[in-house]
Write a protein that holds these residues in place. Structure first.
Motif, short mmCIF file in Angstrom:
data_model
loop_
_atom_site.label_atom_id
_atom_site.label_comp_id
_atom_site.label_asym_id
_atom_site.label_seq_id
_atom_site.Cartn_x
_atom_site.Cartn_y
_atom_site.Cartn_z
N ASN A 105 -58.92 -42.68 51.72
CA ASN A 105 -58.02 -43.69 52.28
C ASN A 105 -58.44 -45.12 51.99
OD1 ASN A 105 -56.20 -41.82 53.45
ND2 ASN A 105 -57.66 -41.49 55.10
N ARG A 106 -59.25 -45.33 50.97
CA ARG A 106 -59.64 -46.68 50.56
C ARG A 106 -59.09 -46.93 49.17
NH1 ARG A 106 -65.46 -49.74 50.53
NH2 ARG A 106 -64.57 -51.73 49.91
N ILE A 107 -58.41 -48.06 49.00
CA ILE A 107 -57.85 -48.43 47.70
C ILE A 107 -58.97 -49.00 46.83
CG2 ILE A 107 -56.18 -49.87 46.49
CD1 ILE A 107 -54.44 -49.72 49.04
N LEU A 108 -59.13 -48.42 45.63
CA LEU A 108 -60.21 -48.81 44.72
C LEU A 108 -59.76 -49.74 43.61
CD1 LEU A 108 -61.71 -45.22 44.23
CD2 LEU A 108 -62.18 -46.86 46.08
N GLY A 109 -58.48 -49.67 43.27
CA GLY A 109 -57.96 -50.48 42.18
C GLY A 109 -56.48 -50.23 41.99
N PHE A 110 -55.86 -50.97 41.07
CA PHE A 110 -54.42 -50.82 40.84
C PHE A 110 -54.07 -51.22 39.41
CE2 PHE A 110 -54.73 -55.31 41.75
CZ PHE A 110 -53.77 -55.89 40.94
N ALA A 111 -52.90 -50.78 39.00
CA ALA A 111 -52.29 -51.23 37.74
C ALA A 111 -50.86 -51.61 38.05
CB ALA A 111 -52.34 -50.13 36.69
N SER A 112 -50.40 -52.74 37.48
CA SER A 112 -48.99 -53.10 37.60
C SER A 112 -48.38 -52.98 36.22
CB SER A 112 -48.82 -54.49 38.21
OG SER A 112 -49.23 -55.51 37.35
N LEU A 113 -47.25 -52.29 36.17
CA LEU A 113 -46.62 -51.93 34.90
C LEU A 113 -45.23 -52.54 34.82
CD1 LEU A 113 -47.40 -48.10 35.15
CD2 LEU A 113 -48.91 -49.92 34.32
N TYR A 114 -44.91 -53.10 33.66
CA TYR A 114 -43.56 -53.56 33.41
C TYR A 114 -42.91 -52.47 32.56
CZ TYR A 114 -39.55 -56.42 32.35
OH TYR A 114 -38.26 -56.89 32.23
N LEU A 115 -42.22 -51.57 33.26
CA LEU A 115 -41.70 -50.35 32.63
C LEU A 115 -40.72 -50.58 31.49
CD1 LEU A 115 -41.32 -48.11 35.82
CD2 LEU A 115 -43.23 -48.19 34.19
N PRO A 116 -39.80 -51.57 31.57
CA PRO A 116 -38.84 -51.73 30.46
C PRO A 116 -39.50 -51.97 29.10
CG PRO A 116 -38.09 -52.98 32.36
CD PRO A 116 -39.49 -52.50 32.68
N GLU A 117 -40.71 -52.51 29.10
CA GLU A 117 -41.38 -52.80 27.83
C GLU A 117 -42.64 -51.97 27.62
OE1 GLU A 117 -41.88 -57.00 27.28
OE2 GLU A 117 -39.75 -57.40 27.59
N ASN A 118 -42.87 -50.94 28.45
CA ASN A 118 -44.06 -50.10 28.33
C ASN A 118 -45.32 -50.97 28.24
OD1 ASN A 118 -42.63 -47.55 28.25
ND2 ASN A 118 -41.89 -48.23 26.27
N PHE A 119 -45.43 -51.88 29.21
CA PHE A 119 -46.45 -52.92 29.19
C PHE A 119 -47.31 -52.85 30.46
CE2 PHE A 119 -47.70 -57.39 30.07
CZ PHE A 119 -48.39 -57.66 28.91
N ILE A 120 -48.62 -52.76 30.27
CA ILE A 120 -49.54 -52.84 31.40
C ILE A 120 -49.83 -54.32 31.61
CG2 ILE A 120 -51.82 -52.27 32.32
CD1 ILE A 120 -51.77 -49.75 30.57
N HIS A 121 -49.33 -54.86 32.71
CA HIS A 121 -49.51 -56.29 32.96
C HIS A 121 -50.85 -56.58 33.63
CE1 HIS A 121 -48.28 -60.18 35.13
NE2 HIS A 121 -48.68 -60.47 33.91
N ASN A 122 -51.21 -55.78 34.61
CA ASN A 122 -52.47 -55.98 35.33
C ASN A 122 -53.17 -54.65 35.53
OD1 ASN A 122 -52.37 -58.89 36.28
ND2 ASN A 122 -50.41 -58.14 37.07
N LEU A 123 -54.48 -54.66 35.41
CA LEU A 123 -55.30 -53.51 35.78
C LEU A 123 -56.58 -54.08 36.39
CD1 LEU A 123 -55.86 -50.21 33.97
CD2 LEU A 123 -57.76 -51.36 35.07
#
Length: 139
Positions: free
Chosen positions: A55-73
């Protein structure tokens, strides 16, 4: 470790991870200008997945799906080197269609090595002096 889609209840923890990780790793940036609100500005319209354990968040990724782009990790500094980033990259690849793209700040040598070790290739270096980044691709 569990990977799941983020929801609004996760945002306070995600904001903190984004701030703390950048303050710890972005040695070239002015950390005094970084705020908790940056997360909201920098992920508008993006699909966010997170890694959690006990139950502890360790990290994240934000994805811009229309362009198959990983914006943040981003991974919380306490969990660097524990497979969190790799799990998020894998989940991102599963969610989107190849080829995937991302941009990595040229001065962020640790991140650059991380991505290259995961099979990403440098395509072109872009940006203004002092704000250079590599466009990277995963096919």
């Amino acid at each position: 470790m569990n990977i799941r889609v983020a929801n609004n209840l996760d945002y306070p923890a995600l904001r903190l991870i984004y701030l703390e990780s950048r303050r710890k790793s972005f040695h070239w940036a002015d950390i005094e200008e970084m705020t908790l609100e940056d997360f909201d500005k920098d992920t508008v319209g993006e699909f966010i997945i997170l890694a959690e354990e006990n139950n502890r968040i360790l990290g994240f990724a934000s994805l811009y799906l229309p362009e198959n782009f990983i914006h943040n990790l981003f991974v919380h500094p306490n969990f660097f080197g524990k497979g969190v980033g790799g799990a998020l990259i894998h989940a991102s690849i599963e969610k989107m269609n190849k080829p995937l793209r991302l941009k990595c700040v040229s001065k962020n040598e640790k991140a650059m090595k991380f991505y290259e070790n995961k099979g990403w290739k440098k395509v072109v270096e872009e940006g203004e002096t002092g704000e250079r980044y590599w466009v990277m691709v995963f096919e």
